[in-house]
Scaffold this active site. Structure first.
Site, mmCIF file in Angstrom:
data_model
loop_
_atom_site.group_PDB
_atom_site.id
_atom_site.type_symbol
_atom_site.label_atom_id
_atom_site.label_comp_id
_atom_site.label_asym_id
_atom_site.label_seq_id
_atom_site.Cartn_x
_atom_site.Cartn_y
_atom_site.Cartn_z
ATOM 1 N N ASP A 96 0.792 -1.247 0.093
ATOM 2 C CA ASP A 96 -0.103 0.033 -0.056
ATOM 3 C C ASP A 96 1.017 1.004 -0.029
ATOM 4 O O ASP A 96 1.328 1.774 1.120
ATOM 5 C CB ASP A 96 -0.903 0.127 1.252
ATOM 6 N N ILE A 97 1.108 1.579 -0.909
ATOM 7 C CA ILE A 97 2.146 2.969 -1.490
ATOM 8 C C ILE A 97 1.540 3.993 -1.946
ATOM 9 O O ILE A 97 2.041 5.068 -1.942
ATOM 10 C CB ILE A 97 3.330 2.424 -2.138
ATOM 11 N N LYS A 98 0.372 3.939 -2.606
ATOM 12 C CA LYS A 98 -0.527 5.094 -3.179
ATOM 13 C C LYS A 98 0.342 6.101 -3.849
ATOM 14 O O LYS A 98 0.391 7.243 -3.705
ATOM 15 C CB LYS A 98 -1.148 5.881 -2.138
ATOM 16 N N ARG A 99 1.370 5.494 -4.859
ATOM 17 C CA ARG A 99 2.113 6.309 -5.573
ATOM 18 C C ARG A 99 1.089 7.108 -6.844
ATOM 19 O O ARG A 99 0.295 6.415 -7.142
ATOM 20 C CB ARG A 99 3.260 6.045 -6.445
#
Length: 289
Positions: A96-99
């Site tokens: 879960d990095i939401k780049r």
């Protein structure tokens, strides 16, 4: 097989529970902490016991990088080790990095999180800058079977600030985002009938659940909002298909801190029982629809 295909199979075999390893050091029981180790090393010990206890009843794992970044290099080592341990189970692992950047920067993010020390099976992305913030990841989907979950209609109260705004054609902003992502995702379909480009669809707003599920029937959903954010099994079931598949339901704090509601039970055993209860509640809700 793509990683979304593997996710579908994992849900079919073990249920849709996604264990969120969003592990803050404060979540660790005081009597578990080894004061001769760093915070990151203690978190790895905690996560290992949770993974060992839940791998038979979870469909996948999700690791939120922010909890690890907050500890600096010690935390990033713990993040890499947690990804390695979770992937060693054979279950799909979501980073879960939401780049949400574009061009060469996005290419570097893709390389960082689809290869090397931080490799995951699926990652989360934010689409605000447009489809060119998503497309650099798709070669990894096409060539290596990797997957992405892109924010579409989220579970937080602030979703109403932008996502629910109406367009001139009557659609919401989240409809426009979902439609464009759905079309893009048709380029990377898996054998189970789902695209490698999935959608983050929050489970806390249920008014349009049936419409969203029908509209994106070949998109796999990552469904946050269960438990601590107020989403119930009955709410969540509306976003799954008739077989209780087509999505994974994330739960982090409710699993990580389950031991606080089960006095006298070891934290890993409490986490497993929480996963089982969640899995059974969602199955019952799906069967009741």
């Amino acid at each position: 097989m793509t990683n979304m295909d593997k996710l579908y199979e994992a849900v079919a075999a073990r249920g849709p529970v996604c264990v969120g390893l969003d592990t803050d050091f404060s979540y660790l029981p005081a009597d578990f902490v080894d004061t001769t180790l760093t915070k990151g090393e203690n978190i790895v010990r905690f996560n290992k016991k949770l993974i060992d206890a839940t791998k038979g009843v979870a469909g996948c794992y999700k690791v939120q990088i922010a909890y690890y970044e907050s500890l600096g290099l010690d935390g990033l080592r713990a993040y890499a080790e947690t990804l390695r341990m979770a992937r060693a189970t054979g279950l799909p692992v979501i980073a879960d990095i939401k780049r949400g950047d574009i061009a060469k920067t996005a290419e570097m993010y893709a390389k960082a999180h689809f290869t090397g020390d931080f490799e995951a099976d699926i990652i989360t992305l934010a689409p605000y800058m447009g489809l060119d913030s998503i497309s650099p990841y798709l070669p990894y989907c096409a060539e290596q079977g990797k997957g992405v979950f892109v924010l579409c209609r989220t579970s937080n109260p602030g979703a109403k600030d932008f996502e629910y705004e109406k367009l001139a054609d009557g659609r919401h902003v989240y409809d426009m985002v979902g439609d464009k992502l759905h079309e893009l995702g048709l380029e990377c379909m898996g054998e189970k009938g789902y695209s490698s480009l999935g959608l983050v669809i929050g489970g806390t707003h249920i008014e349009e659940a049936a419409q969203i599920r029908a509209r994106y029937e070949d998109s796999f959903f990552l469904i946050p909002g269960y438990g601590a954010q107020g989403g119930t099994a009955d709410d969540i079931a509306r976003y799954l298909d008739r077989h209780g598949n087509g999505g994974v339901v994330n739960s982090s704090r409710a699993v990580l801190l389950a031991y606080k509601k089960q006095p006298g039970t070891a934290f890993d055993e409490a986490a497993r029982s929480e996963c089982v209860a969640m899995k059974e509640a969602i199955a019952h809700a799906c069967n009741s629809l």
